[in-house]
Design a protein around this motif. Structure first.
Motif, PDB file in Angstrom:
ATOM      1  N   SER A  88       0.475   5.232  26.173  1.00 58.63           N
ATOM      2  CA  SER A  88      -0.968   5.387  26.064  1.00 58.63           C
ATOM      3  C   SER A  88      -1.322   6.850  25.836  1.00 58.63           C
ATOM      4  CB  SER A  88      -1.674   4.872  27.329  1.00 58.63           C
ATOM      5  OG  SER A  88      -1.356   5.681  28.446  1.00 58.63           O
ATOM      6  N   ALA A  89      -2.523   7.070  25.340  1.00 59.63           N
ATOM      7  CA  ALA A  89      -3.051   8.425  25.146  1.00 59.63           C
ATOM      8  C   ALA A  89      -4.539   8.392  25.443  1.00 59.63           C
ATOM      9  CB  ALA A  89      -2.792   8.912  23.723  1.00 59.63           C
ATOM     10  N   ALA A  97      -4.126  13.559  26.828  1.00 60.37           N
ATOM     11  CA  ALA A  97      -3.032  13.328  27.763  1.00 60.37           C
ATOM     12  C   ALA A  97      -2.267  12.100  27.287  1.00 60.37           C
ATOM     13  CB  ALA A  97      -3.559  13.113  29.175  1.00 60.37           C
ATOM     14  N   VAL A  98      -0.984  12.266  27.087  1.00 60.32           N
ATOM     15  CA  VAL A  98      -0.132  11.175  26.615  1.00 60.32           C
ATOM     16  C   VAL A  98       0.776  10.741  27.749  1.00 60.32           C
ATOM     17  CG1 VAL A  98       1.656  10.498  24.969  1.00 60.32           C
ATOM     18  CG2 VAL A  98      -0.186  12.040  24.249  1.00 60.32           C
ATOM     19  N   THR A  99       0.754   9.455  28.038  1.00 56.68           N
ATOM     20  CA  THR A  99       1.582   8.908  29.113  1.00 56.68           C
ATOM     21  C   THR A  99       2.737   8.126  28.515  1.00 56.68           C
ATOM     22  OG1 THR A  99      -0.323   8.749  30.582  1.00 56.68           O
ATOM     23  CG2 THR A  99       1.621   7.443  31.159  1.00 56.68           C
ATOM     24  N   LEU A 100       3.933   8.385  29.014  1.00 57.28           N
ATOM     25  CA  LEU A 100       5.119   7.674  28.560  1.00 57.28           C
ATOM     26  C   LEU A 100       5.353   6.430  29.403  1.00 57.28           C
ATOM     27  CD1 LEU A 100       5.580  10.811  27.726  1.00 57.28           C
ATOM     28  CD2 LEU A 100       7.896  10.037  27.285  1.00 57.28           C
ATOM     29  N   ALA A 238      -3.248   4.019  18.737  1.00 60.10           N
ATOM     30  CA  ALA A 238      -4.382   4.273  17.836  1.00 60.10           C
ATOM     31  C   ALA A 238      -5.560   3.376  18.167  1.00 60.10           C
ATOM     32  CB  ALA A 238      -3.948   4.081  16.384  1.00 60.10           C
ATOM     33  N   ARG A 239      -5.296   2.107  18.430  1.00 60.44           N
ATOM     34  CA  ARG A 239      -6.373   1.176  18.759  1.00 60.44           C
ATOM     35  C   ARG A 239      -7.010   1.533  20.101  1.00 60.44           C
ATOM     36  NH1 ARG A 239      -4.062  -3.145  19.945  1.00 60.44           N
ATOM     37  NH2 ARG A 239      -1.939  -2.842  19.208  1.00 60.44           N
TER      38      ARG A 239
END
Length: 305
Positions: A88-89, A97-100, A238-239
């Motif tokens: 997610s971002a 913030a990007v979560t792995l 993206a969505r």
């Protein structure tokens, strides 16, 4: 007293480490920006042994092009490569913030999405096992190597007409309708003009190299078989960010402007996820544009002068 928000760790985070993502990261790296590439290791063309039609790399192993690109990119000390899935971002005041998938979080001022697409093939026995080796979707990538032999087109819908009308430039074409499509009178005339053979008997399975076994027991050997798969997002990022989408002939893709900027400020999209159709050359070009545009967006004076 309120503490000041921490500066993002990176100037740009690139999600997707295939051709488009690496090309974008290269431009940002050469601008001496701090770049993080997050890659899940799922190149769309991982099923194909060789890549064709990409200038200077025609006939090179697809994996070798990707490996060389990564090696050259990692020569820049300001690039960090992280193997993992970005789940997610989210936007934040100073970027994203990007979560792995591991729960780990990374922050960046700009986001470049190059997450690619996944191909959804028709449910024909033996088709998926030959995807990328003798079953293809791009005539420009694989048609020449079939040596003007017998070429099959497996219909999935109206989009397959384009394949059937194009491919006679590469060989003798049989159009397997497979109960998925029926040409109208004008289309039948166009197919006849291109000397395309129409086969209405349904397909039972694919065998051998690319032998089409029909339900009546006949076997029609083909040098290669072409099919137009439906494309779907390989990642939900993206969505989830709210990027505007467009509906193409083979599926939805992210809408971008000429600089590969999405509808979400600070988010740039490139490669197969952001175009109706693509190949390695298109992906590299898209990535270069997205990387340049992301870099330019980081310079406030360019937008106030």
């Amino acid at each position: 007293m309120h503490s000041q928000p921490m500066e993002p760790e990176f100037d740009a985070i690139v999600i997707g480490g295939s051709y488009a993502g690496m090309s974008a990261a290269m431009q940002l790296a050469r601008a001496r920006r701090r770049v993080l590439v997050i890659d899940a290791g799922q190149r769309r063309n991982r099923f194909a042994s060789h890549s064709h039609g990409f200038l200077t790399q025609d006939g090179t192993e697809a994996a070798a092009i990707a490996a060389q690109g990564r090696a050259q990119l990692m020569n820049y000390p300001n690039v960090t490569w992280l193997e993992g899935l970005a789940s997610s971002a989210l936007p934040r005041v100073d970027g994203f913030a990007v979560t792995l998938a591991t729960g780990e979080t990374r922050s960046g001022s700009r986001l470049v999405l190059a997450t690619g697409v996944a191909d959804e093939l028709p449910a024909v026995e033996g088709l998926r096992e030959r995807w990328g080796s003798s079953v293809f979707h791009c005539p420009y990538c694989h048609g020449y190597e079939l040596d003007a032999g017998n070429i099959g087109v497996l219909a999935v819908g109206a989009l397959s007409m384009h394949h059937a009308l194009m491919l006679p430039d590469w060989g003798k074409v049989t159009f397997f309708l497979n109960d998925a499509f029926e040409p109208d009178a004008a289309q039948l005339a166009a197919l006849e003009a291109r000397q395309v053979t129409i086969e209405r008997t349904p397909v039972a399975r694919i065998a051998g190299q690319a032998d089409v076994v029909l339900v009546d027991g006949r076997v029609l050997p083909m040098a290669g078989l072409f099919v137009a798969p439906r494309m779907r997002d390989a990642s939900p990022v993206a969505r989830e960010l709210g990027c505007a989408m467009e509906e193409g002939p083979a599926g939805r893709y992210v809408q971008t402007d000429a600089m590969k900027a999405s509808s979400v400020p600070g988010v740039f999209c490139c490669g197969d996820m952001a175009r109706a159709a693509g190949n390695v050359a298109f992906a590299v070009a898209d990535g270069a544009m997205a990387g340049v545009a992301a870099h330019r967006s980081l310079i406030p004076q360019l937008h106030t002068a």
